[in-house]
Design an enzyme around this catalytic site. Structure first.
Site, PDB file in Angstrom:
ATOM      1  N   GLU A  22      24.994  18.944  11.337  1.00  0.00           N
ATOM      2  CA  GLU A  22      24.591  17.635  11.891  1.00  0.00           C
ATOM      3  C   GLU A  22      25.454  17.195  13.081  1.00  0.00           C
ATOM      4  O   GLU A  22      24.961  16.615  14.046  1.00  0.00           O
ATOM      5  CB  GLU A  22      24.684  16.543  10.811  1.00  0.00           C
ATOM      6  CG  GLU A  22      23.567  16.568   9.785  1.00  0.00           C
ATOM      7  CD  GLU A  22      23.885  17.471   8.593  1.00  0.00           C
ATOM      8  OE1 GLU A  22      24.785  18.329   8.720  1.00  0.00           O
ATOM      9  OE2 GLU A  22      23.230  17.326   7.544  1.00  0.00           O
TER      10      GLU A  22
ATOM     11  N   GLY B 230      20.400  18.903   5.191  1.00  0.00           N
ATOM     12  CA  GLY B 230      19.711  18.362   4.020  1.00  0.00           C
ATOM     13  C   GLY B 230      19.492  19.406   2.938  1.00  0.00           C
ATOM     14  O   GLY B 230      19.477  19.083   1.753  1.00  0.00           O
TER      15      GLY B 230
ATOM     16  N   GLU C 279      22.618  19.558   1.078  1.00  0.00           N
ATOM     17  CA  GLU C 279      22.723  18.338   0.261  1.00  0.00           C
ATOM     18  C   GLU C 279      21.837  18.426  -0.978  1.00  0.00           C
ATOM     19  O   GLU C 279      22.220  17.992  -2.064  1.00  0.00           O
ATOM     20  CB  GLU C 279      22.380  17.114   1.108  1.00  0.00           C
ATOM     21  CG  GLU C 279      23.520  16.773   2.070  1.00  0.00           C
ATOM     22  CD  GLU C 279      23.146  15.782   3.147  1.00  0.00           C
ATOM     23  OE1 GLU C 279      22.063  15.957   3.753  1.00  0.00           O
ATOM     24  OE2 GLU C 279      23.926  14.846   3.397  1.00  0.00           O
TER      25      GLU C 279
ATOM     26  N   ALA D  43      16.974  19.212   7.947  1.00  0.00           N
ATOM     27  CA  ALA D  43      15.929  18.201   7.878  1.00  0.00           C
ATOM     28  C   ALA D  43      15.023  18.348   9.086  1.00  0.00           C
ATOM     29  O   ALA D  43      15.351  19.015  10.053  1.00  0.00           O
ATOM     30  CB  ALA D  43      16.554  16.816   7.848  1.00  0.00           C
TER      31      ALA D  43
END
Lengths: 258, 256
Positions: free
Chosen positions: B130, B107, B110, B64
């Site tokens: 993360e 992300g 994901e 992200a």
């Protein structure tokens, strides 16, 4: 390029990496592991390079780990993970042909390094020695993975357990060495062999290398699928078109490696 | 107009190409909005039967946009509720295939896990880094990965934040097909075309039932499956499928 423990030469689409610690028979130090890794990345990235030659400066190819860097405090697992594994993975992953020009003794991890190459060319008085058992260790540097795949389990067991030096002619008979050259012809013949590699359809070679070694532990169905991938990619290459064209025109193909 | 993705169709395949190559397709909020809106648009488009989300040669999507989050506070996140839009991906009825070359991190991973199928390059890398930034996955990562590989393996990967090679992801059933990196898109398209020949109504009813199986009790899941089975009999494709079977010819499904 400024290296301390190796020399890196680029000539006629060939990258030559000299292990360059002749005073200690080119024994591995941490610096040398790192520099070899870096040199392989450099040669892999360089689009002009179509063959990588590994050889030793002076009398030896490589005498293995420099034992001056090993003591009773050494954690051998950490040692391998930090020094050897990145180097061996980088060599395996390079899509270009790798030649070990074994100019003298290749012992221990030095033999491991030669095994990691795609071809081994030996000087007539050069030798392989799996020295590990002599100091109470198991062969490392990928040795036990590659050797039985090259020469079969029974012979690999003899080489690693009995630890007898393998002279060049014997290495050739075992299938370990592709060619054995005399002292005076060695450099020229290695260069000729490298030129042969340079002239290959390098993309097709890289696909062959990507899948063949691992085929020995993938199932047939998986391998056939990989073969289809490889052939699809090769089938789209410029060199394939050139190969077909040359065949039709009854001339030698001129491959550009793409 | 989209700023961060490109969308187009090839026959009845709807394709979304993530298009922020300068940052390895890192996802920002606007980009996620665009992806979701495009998926919904394809879902409503009768000419589209299967969807594909792909990145480029280097990355599917590498995480992200960190800059977007540096100054976030618990309350600003609560008010913006940035992850809610992801839930709409789970409402898409048609098959979605993620095509992963290079990195699918944070992300990006994901997003791939929100897709129904994943086709990955042999040298692709998945992962949740993360933890190394002092946070954790927030768009479903802990849930999807745990359901896919069980809590122990999921904890190991998410705790350590180290990359998961495609081969491992394949072994755990997270990746459907491992393909030479040069051919990932081609093989994903082959799969998409194969799916596009299947009866679309069956595919959507199957999709709902299979995803429900992950959350529902066995009995609730079987009840839902049964109802979807009955609904399939309202379709012309059911009649065509059974007719073709008795006539020993291949069926032609029209999605009706």
């Amino acid at each position: 390029m400024n290296f301390e423990t190796i020399l890196y030469e680029k000539n006629n689409k060939i990258a030559t990496i000299y292990l360059n610690r002749p005073a200690s028979y080119n024994a591995f130090t941490q610096k040398m592991n790192q520099e070899i890794t870096y040199a392989f990345k450099l040669a892999t990235k360089d689009e002009e390079i179509r063959c990588i030659v590994l050889t030793g400066s002076g009398k030896a190819f490589c005498s293995g780990q420099d034992l001056a860097e090993v003591d009773e405090q050494t954690n051998h697992a950490t040692f391998l993970r930090e020094r050897y594994h990145p180097m061996l993975q980088t060599i395996k992953q390079t899509p270009k042909p790798v030649i070990a020009a074994v100019n003298g003794i290749a012992a221990g991890a030095g033999m491991g390094l030669a095994l990691a190459a795609d071809f081994r060319l030996m000087k007539e008085n050069a030798k392989f020695v799996s020295a590990f058992m002599n100091i109470g260790l198991v062969p490392d540097s990928g040795f036990l993975y590659i050797l039985p795949r090259l020469i079969g389990y029974a012979k690999a067991l003899e080489v690693t357990v009995l630890g007898k030096p393998i002279v060049a002619e014997e290495a050739k008979a075992l299938g370990l060495a592709t060619e054995v050259y005399s002292e005076q012809d060695f450099l020229e013949q290695v260069e000729n062999f490298a030129f042969q590699m340079v002239a290959l359809p390098t993309k097709a070679f890289s696909l062959l290398k990507r899948y063949m070694l691992d085929s020995m532990h993938t199932d047939y169905g998986t391998f056939l699928e990989q073969e289809a991938y490889a052939q699809r990619i090769a089938g789209m290459s410029t060199d394939h078109l050139e190969g077909l064209q040359a065949f039709v025109e009854k001339r030698n193909p001129n491959f550009i490696g793409k | 107009m989209s700023n961060y993705i490109r969308a187009f169709s090839q026959d009845d395949i709807g394709i979304i190409q993530l298009d922020r190559p300068e940052v390895l397709n890192a996802l920002n909020r606007e980009m996620v909005d665009e992806i979701v809106a495009q998926l919904e648009s394809f879902d409503q488009n009768n000419a589209i039967r299967v969807m594909i989300i792909k990145g480029n040669e280097k990355a599917f999507a590498a995480g992200a946009d960190i800059e977007e989050m540096v100054h976030s506070t618990p309350l600003s996140l609560e008010m913006v509720n940035p992850f809610a839009v992801w839930d709409r991906i789970s409402l898409i009825k048609k098959p979605i295939i993620a095509v992963v070359n290079g990195f699918a991190l944070g992300g990006g991973f994901e997003l791939a896990l929100h897709c129904d199928l994943i086709v990955a390059a042999e040298d692709a890398k998945f992962g949740f880094p993360e933890v190394k930034l002092g946070v954790m996955p927030g768009a479903g990562g802990t849930q999807f990965l745990t359901k896919a590989m069980g809590p122990r393996k999921a904890l190991e990967f998410i705790w350590l934040g180290e990359p998961m090679p495609a081969k491992i992801a394949y072994q755990f059933g997270i990746v459907n097909r491992l393909v030479a990196s040069e051919l990932v898109e081609e093989e994903a398209m082959r799969l998409a075309y194969q799916l596009a020949l299947q009866p679309p109504i069956s595919l959507r009813l199957i999709k709902e039932a299979v995803h429900a199986a992950v959350d529902l009790s066995l009995q609730d899941g079987k009840n839902l499956e049964r109802k979807n089975f009955y609904i399939a009999f309202a379709s012309e494709d059911q009649k065509e499928g059974m007719q073709a079977f008795t006539e020993k010819r291949p069926p032609t499904f029209r999605g009706m």
